[in-house]
Design a protein around this motif. Structure first.
Motif, mmCIF file in Angstrom:
data_model
loop_
_atom_site.group_PDB
_atom_site.id
_atom_site.type_symbol
_atom_site.label_atom_id
_atom_site.label_comp_id
_atom_site.label_asym_id
_atom_site.label_seq_id
_atom_site.Cartn_x
_atom_site.Cartn_y
_atom_site.Cartn_z
ATOM 1 N N SER B 107 0.681 -0.795 -0.033
ATOM 2 C CA SER B 107 -0.146 -0.155 -0.316
ATOM 3 C C SER B 107 1.217 1.226 -0.127
ATOM 4 N N TYR B 108 2.382 0.918 0.654
ATOM 5 C CA TYR B 108 3.013 2.175 0.162
ATOM 6 C C TYR B 108 4.037 2.273 -0.606
ATOM 7 N N TYR B 109 4.151 0.990 -0.700
ATOM 8 C CA TYR B 109 5.537 1.005 -2.376
ATOM 9 C C TYR B 109 4.825 1.363 -2.689
ATOM 10 N N SER B 110 3.609 0.935 -3.677
ATOM 11 C CA SER B 110 3.203 1.108 -4.867
ATOM 12 C C SER B 110 3.011 2.885 -4.746
ATOM 13 N N PRO B 111 2.730 3.686 -4.254
ATOM 14 C CA PRO B 111 3.061 5.417 -4.716
ATOM 15 C C PRO B 111 4.425 6.000 -5.076
ATOM 16 N N LEU B 112 5.501 5.080 -3.922
ATOM 17 C CA LEU B 112 6.617 4.581 -3.992
ATOM 18 C C LEU B 112 7.331 4.648 -5.081
ATOM 19 N N ILE B 113 6.703 3.619 -5.748
ATOM 20 C CA ILE B 113 6.064 2.754 -7.226
ATOM 21 C C ILE B 113 6.221 4.466 -8.334
ATOM 22 N N GLY B 114 5.468 5.389 -8.060
ATOM 23 C CA GLY B 114 4.826 6.140 -8.820
ATOM 24 C C GLY B 114 5.589 7.136 -9.024
ATOM 25 N N TRP B 115 6.720 7.609 -7.854
ATOM 26 C CA TRP B 115 7.584 8.157 -8.291
ATOM 27 C C TRP B 115 8.375 7.932 -8.974
ATOM 28 N N THR B 116 8.947 6.611 -8.628
ATOM 29 C CA THR B 116 9.721 6.517 -10.195
ATOM 30 C C THR B 116 9.211 6.628 -11.665
ATOM 31 N N LEU B 117 8.281 6.210 -11.637
ATOM 32 C CA LEU B 117 7.179 6.195 -12.778
ATOM 33 C C LEU B 117 7.587 7.285 -13.000
ATOM 34 N N TYR B 118 6.862 8.360 -11.903
ATOM 35 C CA TYR B 118 6.660 9.967 -13.357
ATOM 36 C C TYR B 118 8.504 10.697 -13.488
ATOM 37 N N TYR B 119 9.571 10.596 -12.345
ATOM 38 C CA TYR B 119 10.615 10.737 -13.150
ATOM 39 C C TYR B 119 11.338 9.961 -14.502
ATOM 40 N N ALA B 120 10.807 8.876 -14.233
ATOM 41 C CA ALA B 120 11.391 7.683 -15.278
ATOM 42 C C ALA B 120 10.765 8.490 -16.643
ATOM 43 N N SER B 363 -0.733 7.314 1.289
ATOM 44 C CA SER B 363 0.889 7.380 1.156
ATOM 45 C C SER B 363 1.196 8.026 0.268
ATOM 46 N N ALA B 364 -0.285 7.877 -0.283
ATOM 47 C CA ALA B 364 -0.151 8.806 -1.910
ATOM 48 C C ALA B 364 -0.711 10.512 -1.974
ATOM 49 N N TYR B 365 -1.209 10.539 -1.339
ATOM 50 C CA TYR B 365 -1.657 11.553 -0.735
ATOM 51 C C TYR B 365 -0.842 12.813 0.150
ATOM 52 N N SER B 366 -0.295 11.589 1.092
ATOM 53 C CA SER B 366 1.167 12.565 1.518
ATOM 54 C C SER B 366 2.364 11.509 2.122
ATOM 55 N N ALA B 367 3.174 11.801 2.028
ATOM 56 C CA ALA B 367 4.423 11.610 1.751
ATOM 57 C C ALA B 367 4.899 11.299 3.453
ATOM 58 N N ASP B 368 4.248 12.060 4.201
ATOM 59 C CA ASP B 368 4.672 11.599 5.340
ATOM 60 C C ASP B 368 4.650 10.582 6.335
ATOM 61 N N ILE B 369 3.001 9.740 4.870
ATOM 62 C CA ILE B 369 2.461 8.694 6.200
ATOM 63 C C ILE B 369 3.433 8.151 5.440
ATOM 64 N N LEU B 370 3.100 7.894 3.960
ATOM 65 C CA LEU B 370 4.055 6.394 3.754
ATOM 66 C C LEU B 370 5.338 6.218 4.277
ATOM 67 N N ASP B 371 6.123 7.531 5.065
ATOM 68 C CA ASP B 371 7.776 7.856 5.896
ATOM 69 C C ASP B 371 6.552 6.821 7.006
ATOM 70 N N PHE B 372 5.878 7.285 7.658
ATOM 71 C CA PHE B 372 5.585 6.952 8.818
ATOM 72 C C PHE B 372 5.667 4.864 8.595
ATOM 73 N N LEU B 373 4.824 5.087 7.720
ATOM 74 C CA LEU B 373 3.984 2.995 7.470
ATOM 75 C C LEU B 373 5.335 2.855 7.003
ATOM 76 N N ASP B 374 6.255 3.145 6.282
ATOM 77 C CA ASP B 374 7.722 3.107 6.036
ATOM 78 C C ASP B 374 8.237 2.068 6.885
ATOM 79 N N PHE B 375 8.537 3.015 7.870
ATOM 80 C CA PHE B 375 9.214 2.986 9.210
ATOM 81 C C PHE B 375 8.835 2.117 9.944
ATOM 82 N N VAL B 376 7.008 1.956 10.726
ATOM 83 C CA VAL B 376 7.034 0.930 11.351
ATOM 84 C C VAL B 376 7.093 -0.947 10.503
ATOM 85 N N PHE B 377 6.263 -0.470 9.184
ATOM 86 C CA PHE B 377 6.103 -2.087 9.002
ATOM 87 C C PHE B 377 7.938 -2.138 8.210
#
Lengths: 105, 486
Positions: B107-120, B363-377
């Motif tokens: 759930s939080y890795y997919s938005p991160l893939i989205g970042w790499t897609l955008y930069y690609a 997580s897509a809406y807010s990078a802070d939520i993504l960071d929080f979940l990444d840290f917890v999981f």
């Protein structure tokens, strides 16, 4: 800035340790795969354990006859013995003497 | 489930190469590209490499062998594999933990893939080498655009669903056999470009100078431990799922253990060689994470000859690395849910991807939520999943049984009895240590509290779900395996 010899040494070691082993294992497993395919073109079954692994399996079954998985282990042992005695091409390094000495469990 | 309509025969990998690339594609992700190079340089360089290598052979190689072997032995996804070992009942909920952690992770890795897609995409448009381009401002604008983030997350999950619907052989395998070599080629070309720049030697020195004193520092070993465990994806259910699609005569320990652990780490080493010579040649400060990929590197591309093409190689390669990981992480849930329900594969893919998409919106809406979940999981959820899988192998199925029945069967290398105590004692002890260490390091922090909730709630949820689903009130059912074997 020239790269110190110690750094170059570490770089060489790292490449050898990581890429060397990774490529070795890739090539080895792909070659083994080709050999398995070749054997299965010739016959429909193939030996499933190396001599050492089969000896371990036999020892384990003999030492744990009441284990819940003993029957499955016995099946796998006997399957390998049958294939070894009934086929002429083997994947693992089995000698004729070793095969002659094998007995079903 | 006994009256469920019969499903078609279980899929298998079409080729050995397909299986190997699926393992590498799954395990090589963002961590290899934007974390490993910096962690390596920052923790003693060569000393870190030695510590990492020791831990790879001590933990990751045997652990991956065990996880792949369990999948191959049972020919089932995580819940089915746990049921085969534990017998029906609430304890199968340990498999649900793995499933829930994978869903949360994706759930939080997919938005991160989205970042790499955008930069690609922007690398293909040569945005980064256009005059007046500002890397920091570009990233800030991008991260502030929640609608765009959610749109990218949607595209990623839609693409993953489209590929997974095609199945293991026609979907996953067909992609990874091209994507993984393409990533390696991209990094090799980038390495050659980097090493031929004036000043590249400083980057090499940063990464490979040996601070022997670092080997005596606990931080070096903790960093190497984290890298060895998290980078290889040990115990996340991915290796189990990929292994469950192996063919009858396929090997486990050589391909699933040695090649996977060393191969995916080698790509991290290659990423380091591709990135830091360029970064140092241009004189930009080395960094890790989004700062490295989206600011430091983006700043250097305009400064080097053929920078626009190097940017394409890097970001397309980076996207492939994250995308193939996302594909296989999602496959863990697809395989299991498909086996445990009456849904066919297409329905399962749509349900799983839809669910992950929904859960990923915050997580897509807010990078802070993504960071929080990444840290917890990352610190507690994933080690909990590892503990569940390796714990069941070590303490219920028994490592010796698994070694006899699956690991050494059709094996490309022989695995001796040294392996048994590693699986039974060493890996579980290390996982408990790492969860305790992170809890102590972050004591009373919100992340630590959330992590403790995961550790407590996920097993309870898993137990409750399986108790209800199997209609046995949590009573242990008949199991064919009891106790360990040592």
């Amino acid at each position: 800035m020239p790269v110190p010899a110690e750094v170059l040494g570490m770089l060489a070691f790292t490449l050898l340790a990581f890429w060397g082993i990774a490529l070795w294992s890739l090539i080895r497993t792909l070659r083994q795969e080709s050999r398995k395919v070749e054997i299965l073109k010739h016959q429909d079954r193939m030996d499933t354990y190396s001599p050492r692994a089969l000896a371990d399996l036999r020892e384990w079954v003999e030492n744990n006859p009441d284990d819940p998985l003993a029957d499955r282990a016995r099946e796998r042992y006997n399957e390998c013995v049958d294939v070894l005695t009934q086929t002429d091409r083997h994947f693992y390094d089995w000698s004729d003497t070793e095969i002659e000495q094998l007995e079903r469990l | 489930m006994a009256d469920a309509p019969a499903k078609t025969a279980r899929a298998e990998w079409g080729t050995r190469f397909g299986f190997l690339m699926a393992m590498i594609g799954a395990m090589v992700g963002a961590g290899n590209i934007w974390r490993f190079p910096y962690v390596m340089g920052d923790n003693g360089g060569g000393a870190f490499v030695l510590a990492f290598l020791v831990l790879l052979f001590l933990l990751a190689v045997p652990g991956l062998m065990a996880e792949v072997a369990l999948g191959r032995y049972t020919n089932k996804g995580v819940i089915g594999a746990f049921r085969d070992v534990l017998g029906p009942g609430g304890m199968v909920g340990l498999g649900v933990i793995v499933l829930l952690v994978n869903i949360a992770l994706m759930s939080y890795y997919s938005p991160l893939i989205g970042w790499t897609l955008y930069y690609a995409v922007h690398s293909l448009l040569f945005t980064f080498t256009a005059s007046g381009f500002e890397a920091g401002a570009f990233m800030d604008t991008f991260f502030a655009n929640s609608a765009l983030m959610i749109g990218l997350h949607t595209i990623v999950m839609g693409s993953i669903a489209a590929i997974l619907i095609l199945g293991i052989r026609r979907g996953v395998e067909r992609l990874v056999v091209y994507a993984v070599p393409a990533l390696v080629i991209a990094l090799v070309v980038m390495t050659i470009r980097g090493l031929t720049l004036p000043g590249a030697s400083e980057g090499i020195t940063f990464m490979f100078s040996v601070d022997w004193g670092a080997l005596a520092a606990s931080e070096t070993w903790i960093a190497a431990l984290g890298q060895a465990l998290f980078s290889t994806g040990l115990g996340w259910g991915i290796a189990l799922t990929v292994g469950s699609y192996l063919r009858e005569y396929d090997d486990v320990p050589l391909g699933g253990g040695v090649f996977t652990a060393l191969g995916e780490s080698s790509i991290g080493i290659l990423a380091a060689l591709a990135i830091f010579p360029i970064v140092f040649a241009v004189g930009v400060e080395p960094d890790a994470g989004a700062g490295l990929a989206f600011v430091s590197l983006v700043q250097v591309f305009p400064e080097i000859p053929l920078g626009g093409l190097v940017a394409i190689l890097f970001f397309v390669g980076f996207f492939l690395a994250t995308f193939t990981s996302g594909l296989l992480i999602t496959e863990v849930s697809v395989t299991t849910v498909s086996e445990e329900t009456r849904l066919d594969r297409t329905q399962t893919v749509l349900a799983v991807c839809g669910g992950i998409w929904l859960l990923g919106i915050p997580s897509a809406y807010s990078a802070d939520i993504l960071d929080f979940l990444d840290f917890v999981f990352g610190n507690w959820g994933l080690p909990l999943a590892t503990l569940a899988i390796i714990g069941v192998i070590g303490w219920v199925l028994g490592p010796k049984r698994l070694r006899m029945l699956a690991v050494n069967r059709n094996a490309g290398i022989y695995v001796g009895k040294w392996w048994d105590p590693v699986i039974k004692y060493v890996i579980p002890a290390v996982m408990l240590f790492i969860m305790g260490y992170f809890a102590w390091e972050n004591f009373r922090e919100p992340e630590m509290v959330a992590g403790m909730l995961v550790i407590v709630l996920f097993p309870i949820i898993g137990y409750a779900i399986m108790s209800v689903v199997e209609g046995r009130g949590g009573k242990p059912g008949t199991t064919e395996v009891t106790g360990g074997d040592d």
